[in-house]
Write an enzyme that holds these catalytic residues in place. Structure first.
Site, PDB file in Angstrom:
ATOM      1  N   MET A   1     -53.578  98.343  29.980  1.00 52.17           N
ATOM      2  CA  MET A   1     -53.679  96.927  29.895  1.00 52.17           C
ATOM      3  C   MET A   1     -55.077  96.481  29.853  1.00 52.17           C
ATOM      4  O   MET A   1     -55.745  96.505  30.620  1.00 52.17           O
ATOM      5  CB  MET A   1     -52.994  96.479  31.338  1.00 52.17           C
ATOM      6  CG  MET A   1     -51.619  96.386  31.127  1.00 52.17           C
ATOM      7  SD  MET A   1     -51.016  95.809  32.895  1.00 52.17           S
ATOM      8  CE  MET A   1     -49.233  95.888  32.542  1.00 52.17           C
TER       9      MET A   1
ATOM     10  N   HIS B   1     -84.834 109.053  19.155  1.00 48.24           N
ATOM     11  CA  HIS B   1     -85.724 109.481  20.143  1.00 48.24           C
ATOM     12  C   HIS B   1     -86.641 108.451  20.763  1.00 48.24           C
ATOM     13  O   HIS B   1     -87.486 108.085  19.864  1.00 48.24           O
ATOM     14  CB  HIS B   1     -86.172 110.701  19.830  1.00 48.24           C
ATOM     15  CG  HIS B   1     -86.994 111.331  21.056  1.00 48.24           C
ATOM     16  ND1 HIS B   1     -86.318 111.937  22.050  1.00 48.24           N
ATOM     17  CD2 HIS B   1     -88.358 111.404  21.374  1.00 48.24           C
ATOM     18  CE1 HIS B   1     -87.354 112.299  22.990  1.00 48.24           C
ATOM     19  NE2 HIS B   1     -88.546 111.766  22.345  1.00 48.24           N
TER      20      HIS B   1
ATOM     21  N   GLY C   1     -59.423 101.473  41.408  1.00 51.30           N
ATOM     22  CA  GLY C   1     -59.318 101.314  39.813  1.00 51.30           C
ATOM     23  C   GLY C   1     -60.689 100.421  39.529  1.00 51.30           C
ATOM     24  O   GLY C   1     -61.497 100.090  40.208  1.00 51.30           O
TER      25      GLY C   1
ATOM     26  N   GLU D   1     -57.724 103.925  48.984  1.00 49.59           N
ATOM     27  CA  GLU D   1     -57.001 104.423  47.843  1.00 49.59           C
ATOM     28  C   GLU D   1     -56.282 105.327  48.172  1.00 49.59           C
ATOM     29  O   GLU D   1     -56.434 106.541  48.658  1.00 49.59           O
ATOM     30  CB  GLU D   1     -58.206 105.193  46.593  1.00 49.59           C
ATOM     31  CG  GLU D   1     -57.618 105.700  45.453  1.00 49.59           C
ATOM     32  CD  GLU D   1     -56.558 104.930  44.556  1.00 49.59           C
ATOM     33  OE1 GLU D   1     -55.392 105.538  44.238  1.00 49.59           O
ATOM     34  OE2 GLU D   1     -56.921 103.877  44.230  1.00 49.59           O
TER      35      GLU D   1
END
Length: 463
Positions: A316, A442, A182, A203
Protein backbone atom coordinates in the site's frame (compact mmCIF):
# COMPACT_ATOMS: atom_id res chain seq x y z
CA UNK A 1 -25.77 13.77 -20.36
CA UNK A 2 -22.06 13.63 -21.14
CA UNK A 3 -20.56 10.18 -21.59
CA UNK A 4 -16.92 9.83 -20.65
CA UNK A 5 -14.26 7.52 -21.99
CA UNK A 6 -13.11 6.81 -18.44
CA UNK A 7 -14.45 7.67 -14.99
CA UNK A 8 -12.12 7.34 -12.02
CA UNK A 9 -13.46 6.95 -8.47
CA UNK A 10 -11.02 8.39 -5.92
CA UNK A 11 -8.58 11.29 -6.31
CA UNK A 12 -5.65 9.93 -4.33
CA UNK A 13 -2.24 9.39 -5.96
CA UNK A 14 -3.55 6.50 -8.05
CA UNK A 15 -6.73 8.22 -9.14
CA UNK A 16 -5.57 11.76 -9.86
CA UNK A 17 -2.41 10.57 -11.64
CA UNK A 18 -4.52 8.19 -13.75
CA UNK A 19 -6.83 11.10 -14.59
CA UNK A 20 -3.92 13.30 -15.70
CA UNK A 21 -2.48 10.54 -17.88
CA UNK A 22 -5.90 9.79 -19.36
CA UNK A 23 -6.30 13.46 -20.23
CA UNK A 24 -2.86 13.51 -21.84
CA UNK A 25 -3.89 10.55 -23.98
CA UNK A 26 -6.97 12.35 -25.23
CA UNK A 27 -9.50 10.38 -23.23
CA UNK A 28 -12.57 12.23 -22.02
CA UNK A 29 -12.11 11.81 -18.28
CA UNK A 30 -14.18 12.21 -15.12
CA UNK A 31 -12.69 12.15 -11.62
CA UNK A 32 -14.92 11.57 -8.60
CA UNK A 33 -13.77 12.46 -5.09
CA UNK A 34 -15.66 12.60 -1.80
CA UNK A 35 -13.25 15.05 -0.12
CA UNK A 36 -13.39 18.78 -0.65
CA UNK A 37 -9.72 18.70 -1.70
CA UNK A 38 -8.06 16.37 -4.19
CA UNK A 39 -5.04 14.23 -3.32
CA UNK A 40 -6.61 11.51 -1.20
CA UNK A 41 -5.21 10.22 2.08
CA UNK A 42 -1.61 10.64 0.94
CA UNK A 43 -1.74 14.35 0.32
CA UNK A 44 -4.37 15.39 2.87
CA UNK A 45 -3.73 13.21 5.94
CA UNK A 46 -0.82 10.92 5.04
CA UNK A 47 2.46 11.11 3.15
CA UNK A 48 2.78 14.85 2.69
CA UNK A 49 1.66 16.24 6.07
CA UNK A 50 3.68 13.59 7.90
CA UNK A 51 6.82 14.50 5.95
CA UNK A 52 6.24 18.18 6.68
CA UNK A 53 6.09 17.36 10.39
CA UNK A 54 9.14 15.10 10.14
CA UNK A 55 11.18 17.91 8.55
CA UNK A 56 10.04 20.50 11.10
CA UNK A 57 10.60 18.22 14.07
CA UNK A 58 14.04 17.22 12.79
CA UNK A 59 15.00 20.88 12.36
CA UNK A 60 13.90 21.58 15.94
CA UNK A 61 15.71 18.55 17.34
CA UNK A 62 18.90 19.24 15.37
CA UNK A 63 18.94 22.86 16.49
CA UNK A 64 18.70 21.79 20.12
CA UNK A 65 21.03 18.80 20.03
CA UNK A 66 23.01 18.61 16.78
CA UNK A 67 24.68 21.94 16.20
CA UNK A 68 27.23 21.79 19.01
CA UNK A 69 29.40 19.31 17.07
CA UNK A 70 29.71 21.98 14.35
CA UNK A 71 30.89 24.57 16.87
CA UNK A 72 27.55 26.38 16.80
CA UNK A 73 26.03 27.42 20.12
CA UNK A 74 22.31 28.18 20.27
CA UNK A 75 20.40 29.31 23.33
CA UNK A 76 16.72 29.78 24.08
CA UNK A 77 15.40 27.41 21.41
CA UNK A 78 11.61 27.38 21.61
CA UNK A 79 8.75 25.51 19.95
CA UNK A 80 5.70 27.20 18.44
CA UNK A 81 3.59 24.12 17.73
CA UNK A 82 0.72 26.11 16.25
CA UNK A 83 3.05 27.68 13.67
CA UNK A 84 4.61 24.29 12.93
CA UNK A 85 1.15 22.87 12.21
CA UNK A 86 0.25 25.93 10.13
CA UNK A 87 3.26 25.23 7.91
CA UNK A 88 2.08 21.65 7.40
CA UNK A 89 -1.42 22.83 6.49
CA UNK A 90 -0.09 25.44 4.07
CA UNK A 91 2.01 22.85 2.23
CA UNK A 92 -0.99 20.55 1.89
CA UNK A 93 -3.22 23.39 0.70
CA UNK A 94 -0.72 24.51 -1.92
CA UNK A 95 -0.33 21.00 -3.31
CA UNK A 96 -4.04 20.18 -3.39
CA UNK A 97 -4.62 23.46 -5.20
CA UNK A 98 -1.95 22.46 -7.69
CA UNK A 99 -3.73 19.20 -8.42
CA UNK A 100 -6.98 21.06 -9.04
CA UNK A 101 -5.16 23.21 -11.61
CA UNK A 102 -3.73 20.09 -13.26
CA UNK A 103 -7.26 18.73 -13.66
CA UNK A 104 -8.26 21.87 -15.56
CA UNK A 105 -5.08 21.79 -17.62
CA UNK A 106 -5.77 18.21 -18.71
CA UNK A 107 -9.52 18.79 -19.26
CA UNK A 108 -10.55 16.39 -16.47
CA UNK A 109 -14.10 16.92 -15.19
CA UNK A 110 -14.16 16.71 -11.37
CA UNK A 111 -17.27 15.57 -9.51
CA UNK A 112 -17.38 16.02 -5.75
CA UNK A 113 -19.23 13.33 -3.85
CA UNK A 114 -19.30 9.62 -3.07
CA UNK A 115 -19.22 7.54 -6.25
CA UNK A 116 -20.95 4.14 -6.35
CA UNK A 117 -21.39 1.65 -9.16
CA UNK A 118 -24.92 1.59 -10.56
CA UNK A 119 -24.82 -0.93 -13.36
CA UNK A 120 -22.65 -1.32 -16.46
CA UNK A 121 -20.83 1.88 -17.34
CA UNK A 122 -22.67 3.99 -14.79
CA UNK A 123 -21.87 5.68 -11.49
CA UNK A 124 -23.99 7.57 -9.03
CA UNK A 125 -22.25 10.51 -7.37
CA UNK A 126 -23.96 11.57 -4.15
CA UNK A 127 -23.12 14.91 -2.53
CA UNK A 128 -25.39 15.76 0.41
CA UNK A 129 -28.92 15.59 -1.04
CA UNK A 130 -27.86 15.85 -4.66
CA UNK A 131 -27.17 12.80 -6.85
CA UNK A 132 -25.51 12.97 -10.27
CA UNK A 133 -25.27 10.15 -12.79
CA UNK A 134 -21.94 9.70 -14.56
CA UNK A 135 -21.66 7.35 -17.54
CA UNK A 136 -18.37 6.08 -18.92
CA UNK A 137 -17.05 3.45 -21.28
CA UNK A 138 -14.59 2.33 -18.58
CA UNK A 139 -14.56 2.82 -14.81
CA UNK A 140 -11.42 2.76 -12.66
CA UNK A 141 -11.85 2.20 -8.92
CA UNK A 142 -9.19 3.97 -6.83
CA UNK A 143 -10.76 4.53 -3.41
CA UNK A 144 -7.58 3.72 -1.50
CA UNK A 145 -7.49 2.41 2.04
CA UNK A 146 -8.43 3.24 5.63
CA UNK A 147 -6.63 2.60 8.96
CA UNK A 148 -7.18 -0.78 10.58
CA UNK A 149 -9.13 -0.36 13.81
CA UNK A 150 -8.55 -2.88 16.58
CA UNK A 151 -11.91 -3.97 18.07
CA UNK A 152 -10.61 -3.68 21.64
CA UNK A 153 -9.04 -0.24 20.95
CA UNK A 154 -11.73 1.67 19.07
CA UNK A 155 -10.75 5.14 17.89
CA UNK A 156 -12.28 7.98 19.88
CA UNK A 157 -10.41 10.77 18.07
CA UNK A 158 -9.04 12.11 21.36
CA UNK A 159 -6.98 9.66 23.40
CA UNK A 160 -7.07 6.59 21.10
CA UNK A 161 -6.27 7.86 17.64
CA UNK A 162 -5.35 6.94 14.08
CA UNK A 163 -2.60 8.58 12.06
CA UNK A 164 -5.04 11.29 10.98
CA UNK A 165 -5.45 12.70 14.49
CA UNK A 166 -1.78 12.13 15.32
CA UNK A 167 -0.88 14.64 12.60
CA UNK A 168 -2.67 17.43 14.42
CA UNK A 169 -2.16 17.16 18.18
CA UNK A 170 -2.55 20.69 19.53
CA UNK A 171 -0.16 19.90 22.38
CA UNK A 172 2.92 17.71 22.53
CA UNK A 173 1.84 14.52 24.35
CA UNK A 174 3.54 13.76 27.63
CA UNK A 175 3.59 10.06 26.79
CA UNK A 176 2.62 8.78 23.35
CA UNK A 177 2.17 5.03 23.13
CA UNK A 178 2.31 3.67 19.58
CA UNK A 179 0.88 0.28 18.61
CA UNK A 180 2.80 -0.94 15.56
CA UNK A 181 6.44 -0.47 14.53
CA UNK A 182 5.86 -0.05 10.82
CA UNK A 183 6.37 3.10 8.77
CA UNK A 184 3.43 5.07 10.18
CA UNK A 185 4.13 4.22 13.82
CA UNK A 186 7.86 4.92 13.63
CA UNK A 187 7.48 8.13 11.64
CA UNK A 188 4.80 9.73 13.80
CA UNK A 189 6.51 8.42 16.92
CA UNK A 190 9.68 10.16 15.72
CA UNK A 191 7.85 13.44 15.15
CA UNK A 192 6.47 13.71 18.67
CA UNK A 193 9.61 12.29 20.32
CA UNK A 194 11.69 15.03 18.68
CA UNK A 195 9.22 17.63 19.89
CA UNK A 196 9.52 16.44 23.48
CA UNK A 197 7.15 13.53 24.06
CA UNK A 198 8.11 10.27 25.73
CA UNK A 199 7.36 7.64 23.08
CA UNK A 200 6.87 3.91 23.60
CA UNK A 201 6.36 1.64 20.60
CA UNK A 202 4.68 -1.75 21.09
CA UNK A 203 5.20 -4.32 18.33
CA UNK A 204 3.92 -7.90 18.16
CA UNK A 205 6.85 -9.10 16.01
CA UNK A 206 10.49 -9.32 17.16
CA UNK A 207 11.70 -6.55 14.82
CA UNK A 208 10.76 -2.99 13.94
CA UNK A 209 10.07 -2.40 10.24
CA UNK A 210 9.15 -6.07 9.80
CA UNK A 211 9.41 -5.91 5.98
CA UNK A 212 13.09 -4.94 6.11
CA UNK A 213 16.32 -6.90 6.14
CA UNK A 214 16.92 -7.96 9.75
CA UNK A 215 20.33 -6.30 10.02
CA UNK A 216 18.95 -3.00 8.79
CA UNK A 217 15.91 -3.32 11.03
CA UNK A 218 18.18 -3.81 14.04
CA UNK A 219 20.34 -0.85 13.01
CA UNK A 220 17.27 1.38 12.77
CA UNK A 221 15.94 0.18 16.12
CA UNK A 222 19.28 0.81 17.81
CA UNK A 223 19.52 4.31 16.35
CA UNK A 224 15.97 5.29 17.34
CA UNK A 225 16.47 3.84 20.81
CA UNK A 226 19.62 5.95 21.11
CA UNK A 227 17.50 9.02 20.39
CA UNK A 228 15.14 8.09 23.20
CA UNK A 229 12.43 5.95 21.61
CA UNK A 230 11.33 3.04 23.81
CA UNK A 231 10.51 -0.34 22.28
CA UNK A 232 8.47 -3.25 23.60
CA UNK A 233 8.91 -5.96 20.97
CA UNK A 234 7.21 -9.35 20.90
CA UNK A 235 4.43 -7.66 22.87
CA UNK A 236 0.80 -6.71 22.34
CA UNK A 237 -1.69 -4.29 23.82
CA UNK A 238 -4.62 -6.20 25.26
CA UNK A 239 -6.75 -3.33 26.51
CA UNK A 240 -6.78 0.33 27.46
CA UNK A 241 -8.80 1.95 30.23
CA UNK A 242 -9.56 5.65 30.49
CA UNK A 243 -8.37 7.45 33.61
CA UNK A 244 -8.44 11.04 34.83
CA UNK A 245 -4.92 11.51 33.45
CA UNK A 246 -5.45 9.72 30.14
CA UNK A 247 -5.15 5.98 29.56
CA UNK A 248 -4.00 2.92 31.47
CA UNK A 249 -2.71 0.47 28.86
CA UNK A 250 -2.22 -3.27 29.47
CA UNK A 251 0.67 -4.78 27.49
CA UNK A 252 1.43 -8.50 27.35
CA UNK A 253 4.77 -9.91 26.20
CA UNK A 254 5.47 -13.26 24.52
CA UNK A 255 5.99 -14.87 27.94
CA UNK A 256 2.48 -14.00 29.03
CA UNK A 257 3.66 -11.28 31.44
CA UNK A 258 1.55 -8.12 31.66
CA UNK A 259 2.79 -4.60 32.24
CA UNK A 260 0.58 -1.54 32.68
CA UNK A 261 1.69 1.81 31.26
CA UNK A 262 0.04 5.21 31.59
CA UNK A 263 -0.15 7.49 28.57
CA UNK A 264 -2.17 10.46 27.41
CA UNK A 265 -2.27 9.48 23.71
CA UNK A 266 -2.40 6.04 22.11
CA UNK A 267 -1.74 5.83 18.38
CA UNK A 268 -2.96 2.63 16.71
CA UNK A 269 -0.80 2.12 13.61
CA UNK A 270 -1.15 -1.58 12.81
CA UNK A 271 -1.76 -1.13 9.11
CA UNK A 272 -4.43 -0.20 6.61
CA UNK A 273 -7.15 -2.12 4.79
CA UNK A 274 -8.67 -1.54 1.34
CA UNK A 275 -11.60 0.84 1.31
CA UNK A 276 -14.05 -1.51 -0.40
CA UNK A 277 -17.24 -0.11 1.12
CA UNK A 278 -20.15 -0.83 -1.21
CA UNK A 279 -18.12 -2.72 -3.81
CA UNK A 280 -19.16 -6.25 -2.85
CA UNK A 281 -22.80 -5.16 -2.86
CA UNK A 282 -22.26 -3.79 -6.37
CA UNK A 283 -20.99 -7.19 -7.52
CA UNK A 284 -17.24 -6.57 -7.42
CA UNK A 285 -15.39 -9.75 -6.46
CA UNK A 286 -13.04 -9.55 -3.47
CA UNK A 287 -10.27 -12.05 -2.69
CA UNK A 288 -9.87 -13.95 0.56
CA UNK A 289 -7.97 -11.02 2.13
CA UNK A 290 -10.58 -8.44 1.25
CA UNK A 291 -8.78 -6.87 -1.72
CA UNK A 292 -10.46 -6.36 -5.09
CA UNK A 293 -9.60 -9.30 -7.33
CA UNK A 294 -8.05 -8.18 -10.64
CA UNK A 295 -6.16 -9.76 -13.54
CA UNK A 296 -2.82 -8.59 -14.90
CA UNK A 297 -4.57 -5.74 -16.73
CA UNK A 298 -6.33 -4.45 -13.55
CA UNK A 299 -9.69 -5.79 -14.74
CA UNK A 300 -12.24 -6.80 -12.12
CA UNK A 301 -14.93 -9.44 -12.66
CA UNK A 302 -17.29 -6.71 -13.91
CA UNK A 303 -17.14 -5.70 -17.56
CA UNK A 304 -15.06 -2.55 -18.15
CA UNK A 305 -14.53 -2.00 -14.41
CA UNK A 306 -10.90 -1.77 -13.26
CA UNK A 307 -9.18 -1.29 -9.89
CA UNK A 308 -5.79 0.07 -8.82
CA UNK A 309 -3.78 1.15 -5.78
CA UNK A 310 -4.57 0.12 -2.23
CA UNK A 311 -7.76 -1.62 -3.38
CA UNK A 312 -5.78 -4.43 -5.01
CA UNK A 313 -3.04 -6.77 -3.73
CA UNK A 314 0.48 -5.46 -3.26
CA UNK A 315 2.19 -2.93 -1.03
CA UNK A 316 0.00 0.00 0.00
CA UNK A 317 2.27 2.72 -1.34
CA UNK A 318 1.43 5.94 -3.15
CA UNK A 319 4.02 5.40 -5.89
CA UNK A 320 2.71 1.89 -6.55
CA UNK A 321 -0.78 3.36 -7.00
CA UNK A 322 0.53 6.10 -9.30
CA UNK A 323 2.27 3.66 -11.61
CA UNK A 324 -0.75 1.35 -11.68
CA UNK A 325 -2.98 4.31 -12.55
CA UNK A 326 -0.74 5.26 -15.46
CA UNK A 327 -0.42 1.66 -16.67
CA UNK A 328 -4.17 1.07 -16.41
CA UNK A 329 -5.28 4.07 -18.48
CA UNK A 330 -2.47 3.56 -20.99
CA UNK A 331 -3.84 0.07 -21.62
CA UNK A 332 -7.34 1.53 -21.96
CA UNK A 333 -5.89 3.83 -24.63
CA UNK A 334 -4.34 0.89 -26.49
CA UNK A 335 -0.79 1.36 -25.24
CA UNK A 336 1.47 -1.14 -23.45
CA UNK A 337 1.22 0.17 -19.89
CA UNK A 338 4.29 -1.03 -17.97
CA UNK A 339 4.24 -2.17 -14.32
CA UNK A 340 7.14 -4.00 -12.65
CA UNK A 341 6.21 -5.18 -9.17
CA UNK A 342 9.72 -6.48 -8.45
CA UNK A 343 11.21 -3.00 -8.19
CA UNK A 344 8.82 -1.05 -5.97
CA UNK A 345 10.86 0.75 -3.28
CA UNK A 346 9.63 1.04 0.31
CA UNK A 347 10.78 3.81 2.65
CA UNK A 348 10.49 4.73 6.32
CA UNK A 349 11.24 8.45 6.75
CA UNK A 350 12.67 8.35 10.25
CA UNK A 351 16.15 9.61 11.04
CA UNK A 352 18.03 7.66 9.89
CA UNK A 353 15.81 6.66 7.00
CA UNK A 354 15.28 3.09 5.85
CA UNK A 355 14.75 2.26 2.17
CA UNK A 356 14.57 -1.09 0.41
CA UNK A 357 13.89 -2.47 -3.03
CA UNK A 358 13.78 -6.09 -4.12
CA UNK A 359 14.61 -9.19 -2.10
CA UNK A 360 16.53 -9.54 1.14
CA UNK A 361 19.01 -12.37 1.57
CA UNK A 362 16.50 -14.36 3.64
CA UNK A 363 13.70 -13.86 1.11
CA UNK A 364 15.92 -14.97 -1.76
CA UNK A 365 17.08 -18.06 0.11
CA UNK A 366 13.48 -19.00 0.92
CA UNK A 367 12.80 -18.91 -2.82
CA UNK A 368 15.75 -21.19 -3.45
CA UNK A 369 17.83 -18.48 -5.11
CA UNK A 370 21.60 -18.71 -4.56
CA UNK A 371 22.79 -15.34 -3.25
CA UNK A 372 25.83 -13.31 -2.41
CA UNK A 373 25.88 -9.93 -0.74
CA UNK A 374 28.07 -6.98 0.09
CA UNK A 375 27.67 -4.20 2.59
CA UNK A 376 29.34 -0.89 3.34
CA UNK A 377 29.01 1.33 6.40
CA UNK A 378 28.20 5.02 6.39
CA UNK A 379 30.99 5.71 8.88
CA UNK A 380 33.60 4.77 6.25
CA UNK A 381 32.31 7.43 3.84
CA UNK A 382 33.85 10.91 3.81
CA UNK A 383 30.64 12.78 3.00
CA UNK A 384 28.75 10.98 5.76
CA UNK A 385 31.45 11.97 8.25
CA UNK A 386 31.37 15.60 7.17
CA UNK A 387 27.58 15.64 7.58
CA UNK A 388 27.77 14.00 10.99
CA UNK A 389 25.66 11.14 9.62
CA UNK A 390 27.76 8.09 10.38
CA UNK A 391 24.98 5.76 11.51
CA UNK A 392 23.89 3.39 8.75
CA UNK A 393 24.83 0.95 6.03
CA UNK A 394 24.01 -0.21 2.52
CA UNK A 395 23.58 -3.87 1.66
CA UNK A 396 23.51 -5.15 -1.93
CA UNK A 397 22.10 -8.62 -2.66
CA UNK A 398 22.91 -10.34 -5.97
CA UNK A 399 22.41 -13.72 -7.63
CA UNK A 400 25.41 -15.86 -6.78
CA UNK A 401 25.74 -17.28 -10.30
CA UNK A 402 24.58 -14.51 -12.64
CA UNK A 403 25.46 -11.47 -10.45
CA UNK A 404 22.05 -9.92 -11.29
CA UNK A 405 20.88 -7.46 -8.65
CA UNK A 406 18.15 -8.94 -6.47
CA UNK A 407 17.80 -6.25 -3.83
CA UNK A 408 19.35 -3.16 -2.28
CA UNK A 409 18.78 -2.21 1.35
CA UNK A 410 19.74 1.09 2.93
CA UNK A 411 19.50 2.51 6.42
CA UNK A 412 21.02 5.93 6.90
CA UNK A 413 20.78 9.58 5.94
CA UNK A 414 18.94 10.27 2.67
CA UNK A 415 18.23 6.61 2.05
CA UNK A 416 14.97 7.64 0.37
CA UNK A 417 16.96 9.46 -2.33
CA UNK A 418 19.76 6.91 -2.65
CA UNK A 419 17.38 3.99 -3.29
CA UNK A 420 16.32 5.39 -6.68
CA UNK A 421 19.68 4.49 -8.20
CA UNK A 422 19.11 0.89 -7.20
CA UNK A 423 15.57 0.92 -8.60
CA UNK A 424 16.81 2.12 -11.99
CA UNK A 425 19.60 -0.45 -12.01
CA UNK A 426 17.21 -3.28 -11.17
CA UNK A 427 14.63 -2.06 -13.71
CA UNK A 428 17.25 -2.55 -16.40
CA UNK A 429 18.35 -5.89 -14.90
CA UNK A 430 21.83 -4.67 -14.01
CA UNK A 431 24.39 -6.75 -12.21
CA UNK A 432 26.17 -5.87 -8.99
CA UNK A 433 29.29 -5.34 -11.09
CA UNK A 434 27.41 -2.84 -13.30
CA UNK A 435 26.59 -0.81 -10.20
CA UNK A 436 30.13 -1.21 -8.85
CA UNK A 437 31.76 0.00 -12.07
CA UNK A 438 29.50 3.03 -12.49
CA UNK A 439 31.41 6.21 -11.66
CA UNK A 440 29.96 8.07 -8.69
CA UNK A 441 30.80 11.66 -7.80
CA UNK A 442 33.17 12.14 -4.86
CA UNK A 443 32.52 12.91 -2.10
CA UNK A 444 28.87 11.79 -1.99
CA UNK A 445 26.70 9.42 0.00
CA UNK A 446 26.02 7.57 -3.26
CA UNK A 447 29.56 6.18 -3.05
CA UNK A 448 28.31 3.99 -0.20
CA UNK A 449 26.03 2.25 -2.71
CA UNK A 450 28.94 1.79 -5.11
CA UNK A 451 31.21 0.38 -2.37
CA UNK A 452 28.48 -2.02 -1.20
CA UNK A 453 28.14 -3.27 -4.78
CA UNK A 454 31.90 -3.69 -4.97
CA UNK A 455 31.80 -5.59 -1.67
CA UNK A 456 29.59 -8.27 -3.24
CA UNK A 457 32.80 -9.64 -4.75
CA UNK A 458 34.98 -8.38 -1.86
CA UNK A 459 36.41 -5.55 -3.98
CA UNK A 460 35.44 -2.58 -1.81
CA UNK A 461 38.16 0.06 -1.68
CA UNK A 462 37.62 1.89 1.61
CA UNK A 463 36.42 -0.90 3.84
Amino acid sequence: MDRFDVAIVGAGPGGYVAAIRAGQLGLKTALIEKRDALGGTCLNVGCIPSKALLESSEAYHHTKHGLDQHGISVEGVGLDLAKLLERKTAIVSELTGGIAMLMKKNKVKVFQGVGTLDGPGRLLVKNDDETTTVEARSIVLAQGSVPVELPFLPYDGESIVSSTEALSFTEVPKHLLVVGAGAIGLELGSVWMRLGATVTVVELLPNVAPFADKQLSKTLERSLAGQGMNFMLKSKVTRAEKTDEGLSVHIENDKGETQILACDKLLVAVGRRPNTAGLKEAGVELNERGFVAVDEHFRTNLDQVYAIGDLIPGPMLAHKAEEEGIACVERLAGKAGHMNYEVIPSVIYTHPELAVVGLSEDEAKKQGIPVKSGKFLYRANGRAKSMGEQDGLVKVVAHKETDRLLGVHIVGARASDLISEAVVAMEFQASAEDLARTIHAHPTLSEIVKEAAMAVDKNQIHG
